[in-house]
Write an enzyme that holds these catalytic residues in place. Structure first.
Site, PDB file in Angstrom:
ATOM      1  N   HIS A  77      -0.203  -0.288  21.330  1.00 55.13           N
ATOM      2  CA  HIS A  77       0.470   0.665  20.468  1.00 55.13           C
ATOM      3  C   HIS A  77       0.185   1.470  19.405  1.00 55.13           C
ATOM      4  O   HIS A  77       0.266   2.561  19.673  1.00 55.13           O
ATOM      5  CB  HIS A  77       1.834   0.110  20.101  1.00 55.13           C
ATOM      6  CG  HIS A  77       3.165   0.612  19.254  1.00 55.13           C
ATOM      7  ND1 HIS A  77       4.076   1.676  19.847  1.00 55.13           N
ATOM      8  CD2 HIS A  77       2.862   0.568  18.007  1.00 55.13           C
ATOM      9  CE1 HIS A  77       4.393   2.254  18.816  1.00 55.13           C
ATOM     10  NE2 HIS A  77       3.928   1.838  18.399  1.00 55.13           N
ATOM     11  N   ASP A 106      -9.643  33.928  25.706  1.00 58.39           N
ATOM     12  CA  ASP A 106     -10.141  32.363  26.113  1.00 58.39           C
ATOM     13  C   ASP A 106     -10.534  31.764  24.751  1.00 58.39           C
ATOM     14  O   ASP A 106     -10.815  32.566  23.948  1.00 58.39           O
ATOM     15  CB  ASP A 106     -10.852  32.204  27.152  1.00 58.39           C
ATOM     16  CG  ASP A 106     -10.509  30.835  27.643  1.00 58.39           C
ATOM     17  OD1 ASP A 106      -9.862  30.723  29.150  1.00 58.39           O
ATOM     18  OD2 ASP A 106     -11.232  29.616  26.809  1.00 58.39           O
ATOM     19  N   TRP A 141      -5.102  -1.207  15.297  1.00 55.39           N
ATOM     20  CA  TRP A 141      -5.716  -0.061  15.616  1.00 55.39           C
ATOM     21  C   TRP A 141      -6.522  -0.464  14.472  1.00 55.39           C
ATOM     22  O   TRP A 141      -7.579   0.595  14.686  1.00 55.39           O
ATOM     23  CB  TRP A 141      -4.329   1.105  15.570  1.00 55.39           C
ATOM     24  CG  TRP A 141      -4.048   1.695  14.159  1.00 55.39           C
ATOM     25  CD1 TRP A 141      -3.304   1.002  13.421  1.00 55.39           C
ATOM     26  CD2 TRP A 141      -4.568   3.106  13.874  1.00 55.39           C
ATOM     27  NE1 TRP A 141      -3.621   2.326  11.975  1.00 55.39           N
ATOM     28  CE2 TRP A 141      -4.294   3.166  12.640  1.00 55.39           C
ATOM     29  CE3 TRP A 141      -5.685   3.645  14.266  1.00 55.39           C
ATOM     30  CZ2 TRP A 141      -4.338   4.667  11.554  1.00 55.39           C
ATOM     31  CZ3 TRP A 141      -5.906   4.889  14.376  1.00 55.39           C
ATOM     32  CH2 TRP A 141      -5.951   5.264  12.451  1.00 55.39           C
ATOM     33  N   SER A 171     -14.659  13.191  22.795  1.00 56.14           N
ATOM     34  CA  SER A 171     -14.287  14.868  23.103  1.00 56.14           C
ATOM     35  C   SER A 171     -13.513  15.057  21.556  1.00 56.14           C
ATOM     36  O   SER A 171     -13.613  16.295  21.956  1.00 56.14           O
ATOM     37  CB  SER A 171     -12.838  13.710  23.436  1.00 56.14           C
ATOM     38  OG  SER A 171     -12.151  14.652  23.788  1.00 56.14           O
ATOM     39  N   SER A 172     -12.893  14.581  20.862  1.00 60.38           N
ATOM     40  CA  SER A 172     -12.328  15.771  19.775  1.00 60.38           C
ATOM     41  C   SER A 172     -13.862  16.018  19.407  1.00 60.38           C
ATOM     42  O   SER A 172     -13.280  17.489  18.834  1.00 60.38           O
ATOM     43  CB  SER A 172     -12.193  14.470  18.781  1.00 60.38           C
ATOM     44  OG  SER A 172     -10.937  13.269  19.738  1.00 60.38           O
ATOM     45  N   HIS A 255      -8.246   8.732   7.156  1.00 58.60           N
ATOM     46  CA  HIS A 255      -7.167   9.564   5.612  1.00 58.60           C
ATOM     47  C   HIS A 255      -7.727  10.334   6.536  1.00 58.60           C
ATOM     48  O   HIS A 255      -6.357  11.145   6.533  1.00 58.60           O
ATOM     49  CB  HIS A 255      -7.508   9.343   4.596  1.00 58.60           C
ATOM     50  CG  HIS A 255      -6.647   9.417   3.703  1.00 58.60           C
ATOM     51  ND1 HIS A 255      -4.626   8.781   3.890  1.00 58.60           N
ATOM     52  CD2 HIS A 255      -5.529  10.864   3.617  1.00 58.60           C
ATOM     53  CE1 HIS A 255      -3.601   9.442   3.093  1.00 58.60           C
ATOM     54  NE2 HIS A 255      -4.385  10.493   3.028  1.00 58.60           N
ATOM     55  N   GLU A 257      -7.752  11.468   9.061  1.00 59.71           N
ATOM     56  CA  GLU A 257      -6.991  11.429  10.240  1.00 59.71           C
ATOM     57  C   GLU A 257      -5.748  11.614   9.784  1.00 59.71           C
ATOM     58  O   GLU A 257      -5.552  12.204  11.247  1.00 59.71           O
ATOM     59  CB  GLU A 257      -7.834  10.140  11.412  1.00 59.71           C
ATOM     60  CG  GLU A 257      -6.714   9.643  11.984  1.00 59.71           C
ATOM     61  CD  GLU A 257      -7.279  10.869  13.784  1.00 59.71           C
ATOM     62  OE1 GLU A 257      -7.782  11.427  13.466  1.00 59.71           O
ATOM     63  OE2 GLU A 257      -6.090  10.480  14.737  1.00 59.71           O
ATOM     64  N   TYR A 259      -4.583  13.495   8.135  1.00 62.16           N
ATOM     65  CA  TYR A 259      -4.336  14.724   8.017  1.00 62.16           C
ATOM     66  C   TYR A 259      -4.708  15.822   9.076  1.00 62.16           C
ATOM     67  O   TYR A 259      -3.501  16.492   9.511  1.00 62.16           O
ATOM     68  CB  TYR A 259      -4.749  15.474   6.947  1.00 62.16           C
ATOM     69  CG  TYR A 259      -4.546  14.735   5.632  1.00 62.16           C
ATOM     70  CD1 TYR A 259      -5.167  13.953   4.657  1.00 62.16           C
ATOM     71  CD2 TYR A 259      -2.769  14.832   5.141  1.00 62.16           C
ATOM     72  CE1 TYR A 259      -4.851  12.993   3.433  1.00 62.16           C
ATOM     73  CE2 TYR A 259      -2.511  14.480   4.058  1.00 62.16           C
ATOM     74  CZ  TYR A 259      -3.786  13.522   2.656  1.00 62.16           C
ATOM     75  OH  TYR A 259      -3.027  12.655   2.177  1.00 62.16           O
ATOM     76  N   SER A 270       5.668  25.650  10.411  1.00 56.43           N
ATOM     77  CA  SER A 270       5.001  27.748   8.881  1.00 56.43           C
ATOM     78  C   SER A 270       5.476  28.269  10.284  1.00 56.43           C
ATOM     79  O   SER A 270       6.024  29.286   9.796  1.00 56.43           O
ATOM     80  CB  SER A 270       4.602  27.256   8.804  1.00 56.43           C
ATOM     81  OG  SER A 270       4.032  26.417   7.719  1.00 56.43           O
ATOM     82  N   HIS A 304      -6.900   4.458  -1.153  1.00 57.37           N
ATOM     83  CA  HIS A 304      -5.907   3.958  -1.014  1.00 57.37           C
ATOM     84  C   HIS A 304      -5.241   2.808  -0.172  1.00 57.37           C
ATOM     85  O   HIS A 304      -4.196   2.708  -0.601  1.00 57.37           O
ATOM     86  CB  HIS A 304      -4.589   5.205  -1.484  1.00 57.37           C
ATOM     87  CG  HIS A 304      -4.691   5.809  -0.409  1.00 57.37           C
ATOM     88  ND1 HIS A 304      -4.298   7.259  -0.579  1.00 57.37           N
ATOM     89  CD2 HIS A 304      -4.164   5.979   0.950  1.00 57.37           C
ATOM     90  CE1 HIS A 304      -3.929   7.954   0.683  1.00 57.37           C
ATOM     91  NE2 HIS A 304      -3.982   7.124   1.882  1.00 57.37           N
ATOM     92  N   HIS A 305      -6.268   2.802   0.985  1.00 58.36           N
ATOM     93  CA  HIS A 305      -5.126   2.208   2.444  1.00 58.36           C
ATOM     94  C   HIS A 305      -5.971   0.518   1.645  1.00 58.36           C
ATOM     95  O   HIS A 305      -6.165  -0.289   2.314  1.00 58.36           O
ATOM     96  CB  HIS A 305      -6.211   2.641   3.510  1.00 58.36           C
ATOM     97  CG  HIS A 305      -5.098   3.891   4.018  1.00 58.36           C
ATOM     98  ND1 HIS A 305      -4.695   3.561   4.583  1.00 58.36           N
ATOM     99  CD2 HIS A 305      -5.938   5.031   3.783  1.00 58.36           C
ATOM    100  CE1 HIS A 305      -4.333   4.927   5.051  1.00 58.36           C
ATOM    101  NE2 HIS A 305      -5.047   5.702   4.258  1.00 58.36           N
ATOM    102  N   THR A 330       1.120  18.921  -1.526  1.00 62.67           N
ATOM    103  CA  THR A 330       1.695  18.790   0.129  1.00 62.67           C
ATOM    104  C   THR A 330       3.459  18.505  -0.230  1.00 62.67           C
ATOM    105  O   THR A 330       4.163  19.451   0.550  1.00 62.67           O
ATOM    106  CB  THR A 330       1.851  17.135   1.170  1.00 62.67           C
ATOM    107  OG1 THR A 330       0.426  16.499   0.331  1.00 62.67           O
ATOM    108  CG2 THR A 330       2.347  16.471   2.155  1.00 62.67           C
ATOM    109  N   LYS A 333       4.554  22.672  -0.195  1.00 60.80           N
ATOM    110  CA  LYS A 333       5.074  23.161   0.858  1.00 60.80           C
ATOM    111  C   LYS A 333       6.666  23.182   1.687  1.00 60.80           C
ATOM    112  O   LYS A 333       7.149  24.234   2.567  1.00 60.80           O
ATOM    113  CB  LYS A 333       4.071  22.548   1.850  1.00 60.80           C
ATOM    114  CG  LYS A 333       2.556  22.513   2.351  1.00 60.80           C
ATOM    115  CD  LYS A 333       2.241  21.913   3.417  1.00 60.80           C
ATOM    116  CE  LYS A 333       1.325  22.773   4.337  1.00 60.80           C
ATOM    117  NZ  LYS A 333      -0.170  22.228   4.147  1.00 60.80           N
ATOM    118  N   ARG A 452       3.761  -7.240   8.456  1.00 58.60           N
ATOM    119  CA  ARG A 452       3.790  -6.712   9.304  1.00 58.60           C
ATOM    120  C   ARG A 452       2.377  -7.250   9.584  1.00 58.60           C
ATOM    121  O   ARG A 452       2.049  -8.188   9.955  1.00 58.60           O
ATOM    122  CB  ARG A 452       2.885  -4.871   8.708  1.00 58.60           C
ATOM    123  CG  ARG A 452       0.792  -5.054   8.413  1.00 58.60           C
ATOM    124  CD  ARG A 452       1.209  -4.020   8.214  1.00 58.60           C
ATOM    125  NE  ARG A 452       0.783  -2.739   9.640  1.00 58.60           N
ATOM    126  CZ  ARG A 452       0.584  -2.025   9.226  1.00 58.60           C
ATOM    127  NH1 ARG A 452      -0.447  -2.069   8.403  1.00 58.60           N
ATOM    128  NH2 ARG A 452      -0.112  -0.881  10.510  1.00 58.60           N
TER     129      ARG A 452
END
Lengths: 634, 339, 199
Positions: A77, A106, A141, A171-172, A255, A257, A259, A270, A304-305, A330, A333, A452
């Site tokens: 998941h 293009d 994950w 790919s990314s 981290h 990621e 964002y 926006s 912080h993780h 953050t 905004k 969890r």
């Protein structure tokens, strides 16, 4: 011209040639659609995985699925939603909309673009082949070492995960290179960086994050691969290694990621808010700078993780302060977005509803995030359902709502049909209610101690009620999604055709037909301001009057040169798939796949390499014609 | 003008949300056995203070922002025929001000946070009670090196005394968490993590592994029992005694069975066996729960466990040794006699 | 001005900054490579001195020999510069020679590495021996793989040139290959310093 034959109305095409045209397309709009369809498919897959988990957890000591199956479900998941749903949905918008927003025909490298999609497809396939092989990834994950070592995960499950993510990373990265060059180097004349639409800005920051963050997880996975296949000691405590190396490398990627996952939605919001408030984004430069700062400082908060791993008080404090700092751009905004609505003339379209939902939900997610930034408090919340609530509020309440806002906003442009607004609002309310009923109680569950990633729990801990409530909410979310699918089906069949500019928009994509012709712009637009199209129609409200559009120059659109289709992207992606999946089969397949990959790479690179007698270099890739001289004169 | 059902939804939702939130206020949910908001240790109280501070501020900010959002939507909703609104691009002073306000609010959170980090990670006093914790798939070993006591899954502590935990991880990463005491800390292979806690109220507090560690992660639970100093000393004395010799014939049969089978390879019963792969069983009968706080420690549960451990705890490393019927009942009787 | 603009815009590979897309793309790629090698180097440094058994670097690294191979790689960068200059002035005779020589020197470097790796294995250092073995082979191995990729790229350009399909109009392609080649060289300077020279 064969390129255009496929797009000419009335041409009868066989199913085979239609399929071939999709397989060999290098048109950014079609590639965007491929990503979009894939993303929705995997969103469904991930959603079903979630529903099964929620059914299992609805009651204590549940017996719907066993421990192993549940562990596979939460692993897939998470992996599916992050890499196969949210990221490709963002990619769908980057692909379709960025050239339109910057006035280009293009992207910089159309075949590389197609390659990115087919490599993504291969990665998704490889990951899901694990189901067929009966070895589904089950280490979460974020797959912490050393649980992922061969000793503690002896089956191929982790190998599928490891190899699949590597392919997806490739790919990314390729898409990242492509869009950085596209955005920086293919803007229409007059479109300075500060006149770029906000969605393009946020996407640019995202691409830089991709390019700089994915290598970290690539290395983490390579080290894991070497440990599992070749017996190295990178994550082996017995050899003196520190399993925390994995966590550091993973979160240095992880981290940024998050964002990567949220900024596209922020970019969409926006765009949507100004359009439906009928006034500009409040403080656009500040929102831009905030995006850049978030991207930059996002590389400085990864631990912080890891507040519970015992890094020591100095490291804990440093990362705590950095995390609090990043909350400033953050949070700011959100006020900019609210101020955009203030004083406006707000039209409540479905697209706007989803953007409003984004603001409301992301605010809550951001506030629970601020709680996590204090390590002593975080020690009670990390690895509990409180953090599960937090990240679903920002990723679902934030990213998904924001992306759906984009779907409703740009659907008419992409498909030439308007989605039904009433159904859109039903979708919104069902999703809003379902989402909050599912995830708000998880804050409570976390605060009363539910960890969890547990497949079941004892009946005497006080967790029963809110788990049941949460499960009911999940079904409402599913219902909302069915409403959306119904909306798509019904309007595709018999929906009202969309005009070029259904929303009285502000940006360049609304100046061209819906859907756009293959070449997007018949003549290259020239830009004089941010929100140039709005200024052209209505003036800028500060003295500049509306501009009469120049009478359309006669442009022989049939002779606009667009990059021809190519089968090398899918072949090269296939070769990569053979090589990577070979790691699960035999060394011969790896070597064979590797040679095939090399061959396909060389053919790809030389596809448009000229013979020695052509005076004009059409280049490594055949980019589209741009420039005022281009239309009709090549 | 009749309002459509659709347009009544926002108001209904708002009322529902408020009702829901208010209902959680006085709820007894917060007194659940694994609650994090009724701290029973010094670490927990320090944490809780900061948590409440941040909670009130974020609640206030949340309400203000959501209310602001709702207000602008209502106030500026489109009225037919209205002109294009003023194209305001920003307001530098306002934007700078609210940025500074945000930063200041975060400073309010940072100010108690940093000292709390250092205070809670201070080295413990030399008079602290030392406990070595070993987190393994999927149970907890607790050793009191100075008291020469080894037990598993039930952690007994005296109220009012600082406890210095040394955390070990022989296999994979786990996390040692007793929500009512706070101070979650991972156990990481290859390093010894430390956490210092001082429980200050007697009671029983469930704990659980809080880092996914494999198949039965959900079943890796434990229990902390905080005694008065006197009761704790009684418990220690009982644990230090050699194991009780069984008098009941069934239990005696169980003891014979135990010492002759593979049980001895994994478990320690002082004077009988020295296996260290599984929990120490010397005073197993004194524990209220079994299987890592998974089941009540009854003859039925124990017999079922011995016959098929994997059924009660998927993936468990204890094999099925083929004990059935009388055998498992005898073993259960023996183990439960080890008070 | 307008004519210039039109002429530049005429080439579909030149963008609004005046830079070629492909060159910009290579720079973006090199940015990701910095993070890639940075993570590998970081891993090496994190585990430096932490092996629980030998052999360690001081016992096994042959600094004189590796200095020679580093020199070979550095020289190949000079040859690359010469190759690009030749192609830019359409002197394909020397273009072919210098391209081939660059590839040869690169292959020479890889040859040295192959020798070094097999020699270390004989001396008892493998991927599995200790942390030094794991980190050393993976870091320098991936660098060597990058050099090998570059050699293949150079030889492909050389073959194109042999067939008369490479000329001054393709100098950008050679330049991009050069960017990659110099980058790989710079990474080696960093690796060589950190692994071999710093005790």
């Amino acid at each position: 011209m064969a390129t255009h034959a496929a797009y000419m109305a009335g041409t009868k095409l066989s199913a085979g040639s239609v399929l071939w045209s999709w397989i060999t397309t290098v048109d950014h709009k079609r590639i965007g659609q491929l990503y979009g369809v894939s993303a929705f498919f995997f969103f469904l897959v991930g959603g079903i995985e979630a529903l099964i988990m929620r059914l299992q957890l609805a009651q204590p000591d549940g017996t719907l699925v066993g421990a192993q199956r549940f562990n596979e479900l939460f692993t897939m998941h998470g992996t599916t939603m992050v890499f196969l749903a949210i990221m490709p949905l963002g990619a769908a918008f980057f692909n379709y909309m960025i050239p339109l927003l910057i006035g280009a025909r293009d992207v910089a490298f159309p075949r590389l673009n197609a390659l990115s999609y087919w490599v993504f497809f291969s990665g998704a396939l490889l990951l899901h082949l694990s189901f067929l092989a009966g070895a589904v990834p089950d280490a979460g994950w974020f797959g912490y070492a050393n649980l992922t070592s061969v000793q503690f995960s002896p089956t191929h499950s982790i190998d599928f995960w490891m190899l699949g993510l590597q392919v997806l990373g490739i790919s990314s990265l390729m898409a990242g290179f492509n869009f950085i060059v596209t955005i920086i180097n293919m803007r229409a004349p007059g479109m300075t960086l500060m006149r770029m639409p906000l969605f393009v800005w946020m996407s640019l920051v995202v691409q830089f994050l991709v390019v700089l963050a994915f290598p970290a997880i690539t290395v983490a996975l390579i080290l894991l691969m070497f440990d599992r296949f070749f017996g190295t000691l990178f994550y082996a405590p017995a050899g003196g290694a520190d399993p925390l190396l994995w966590q550091h490398l993973f979160w240095i990627f992880g981290h940024p990621e998050v964002y990567i996952l949220i900024l596209p939605a922020m970019g969409i919001v926006s765009e949507v808010l100004p359009t439906f408030s009928r006034k500009p984004l409040f403080g656009a430069p500040v929102v831009i700078y905030s995006g850049i700062m978030i991207g930059f400082f996002g590389f400085g908060v990864w631990s912080h993780h890891m507040f519970s791993v015992g890094m020591g008080p100095v490291a804990d404090s440093a990362f705590s302060i950095a995390t609090m700092l990043i909350a400033v751009p953050t949070g700011v905004k959100i006020l900019n977005w609210i101020a955009t609505l203030w004083g406006g003339r707000v039209q409540f379209s479905s697209a706007l509803y989803f953007s409003l939902g984004f603001i409301a939900m992301f605010t809550l997610g951001g506030l629970s995030g601020v709680m996590h930034s204090s390590p002593p408090v975080d020690l009670q919340q990390t690895d509990s359902y409180f953090v599960v609530a937090h990240f679903h509020y920002v990723l679902f309440g934030g990213s998904i709502f924001g992306l759906f806002s984009g779907v409703y906003y740009w659907w008419p442009k992409m498909f030439g049909k308007l989605l039904d607004e009433r159904l859109g609002k039903v979708h919104f309310w069902l999703m809003m209610i379902g989402f909050n009923v599912t995830f708000f109680p998880m804050h409570f569950l976390g605060l009363i101690g539910m960890p969890r990633r547990i497949y079941t729990y004892a009946p005497d801990l006080g967790w029963n009620f809110w788990n049941m409530v949460s499960t009911m909410g999940a079904f409402v979310i599913m219902l909302s999604f069915l409403v959306f699918i119904w909306n798509v089906i019904a309007t595709t069949r018999s929906g009202a055709p969309a005009p070029a500019d259904p929303w009285d928009g502000r940006t360049l994509e609304w100046t061209i037909p819906s859907p756009p012709p293959v070449y997007n712009f018949a003549t290259e637009p020239v830009v004089h301001a941010r929100d140039d199209f709005w200024v052209q129609k209505h003036g800028d409200g500060h003295g500049t009057p509306p501009r009469k559009g120049a009478p359309a120059a006669h442009v022989d659109t049939a002779s606009i040169h667009m990059p021809p289709p190519s089968y090398w992207p899918i072949l090269l992606a296939g070769a990569l798939f053979v090589m990577f999946s070979g790691a699960l089969v035999s060394i011969y397949q790896v070597v064979g796949g590797g040679l095939l990959t090399l061959y396909c790479m060389i053919r790809f690179m030389l596809e448009y390499h000229h013979g020695h007698d052509v005076g004009h270099d059409v280049g490594h890739d055949v980019g589209p014609d741009v420039g005022p001289a281009a239309g009709g004169h090549r | 003008m009749r309002k459509s059902l659709l347009s009544r939804i926002p108001t209904a939702l708002l009322l529902l949300t408020v009702a829901l939130l208010l209902s959680s206020c006085g709820s007894s949910m917060w007194d659940s056995p694994m609650t994090t908001v009724r701290p029973k240790s010094e670490f927990g109280r320090i944490t809780h203070e900061i948590f409440m501070l941040i909670s009130w501020w974020t609640l206030g900010i949340g309400i203000a922002v959501e209310a602001g959002l709702l207000w602008v939507c209502f106030r500026y909703r489109e009225k037919p025929g209205a002109p294009i609104p003023k194209q305001v691009h920003g307001h530098t002073l306002l934007e700078v001000s609210w940025t500074i306000v945000f930063a200041l609010i975060l400073l309010i959170f940072a100010i108690p946070t940093i000292p709390a980090i250092f205070k809670t990670q201070e080295a413990p006093a030399a008079t602290a009670l030392r406990v070595d914790v070993s987190g393994r798939q999927w149970w907890w070993e607790f050793k009191y090196p100075d008291l020469k006591v080894v037990t598993a899954n039930e952690l007994h502590l005296p109220a009012g005394q600082t406890v210095a935990f040394n955390l070990h991880a022989p296999d994979v990463i786990h996390s040692f968490w007793t929500p009512q005491l706070g101070g979650k800390r991972d156990v990481v292979p290859g390093r010894v993590n430390r956490v210092t806690l001082m429980p200050d109220e007697t009671g029983e507090y469930p704990g659980q592994c809080a880092e996914y560690c494999g198949t039965s992660h959900a079943n890796m639970r434990f229990r902390v029992i905080v005694h008065t100093k006197a009761d704790f000393e009684k418990w220690v004395a009982a644990q230090q005694r050699p194991p009780v010799q069984p008098t009941d014939p069934l239990a005696q049969k169980g003891q014979d069975l135990f010492s002759q089978s593979a049980c001895v390879g994994c478990h320690t019963i002082a004077g009988i066996s020295g296996g260290v792969l599984g929990p120490n069983l010397t005073h197993f009968g004194s524990r209220k729960t079994m299987g890592a706080n998974l089941l009540a420690n009854t003859p039925e549960n124990l017999a079922k466990w011995i016959e098929n451990p994997g059924h009660m705890k998927p993936g468990v490393l204890m094999p099925d040794l083929g004990m059935r019927g009388e055998q498992s009942k005898a073993l259960a009787a023996y183990l439960l006699s080890l008070k | 001005m307008a004519a210039e603009h039109a002429a530049v815009a005429h080439d579909p590979n030149i963008g609004c900054t005046g830079l070629d897309h492909r060159k910009m793309g290579m720079w973006a790629f090199l940015g990701s490579e910095c993070m890639f090698f940075g993570s590998l180097i970081g891993t090496y440094l994190a585990y430096k001195g932490k092996s629980i058994n030998g052999p360690g670097p001081h016992e096994i690294l042959n600094i004189p020999l590796t200095s020679l191979s580093a020199f070979v790689l550095l020289m190949s960068s000079l040859l690359m510069v010469l190759a690009l200059a030749a192609v830019q002035r359409n002197d394909m005779k020397w273009g072919k020679i210098w391209l081939f020589m660059t590839a040869l020197f690169g292959a020479g470097f890889v040859g040295f590495q192959v020798y070094e790796f097999t020699h270390f294995v004989k001396l008892g250092l493998t991927l599995q021996t200790n942390l030094f073995g794991s980190t050393f082979f993976v870091l320098t191995g991936f660098h060597g793989a990058h050099v090998t990729g570059g050699v293949i790229w150079l030889l492909s350009l050389w073959v194109l040139a042999l067939r008369g399909r490479l000329g001054a109009q393709d100098s950008l392609k050679v330049e991009i290959c050069g960017l990659y080649w110099h980058f790989v060289d710079i990474v080696w300077i960093a690796i060589f310093t950190l692994i071999y020279l710093i005790p």
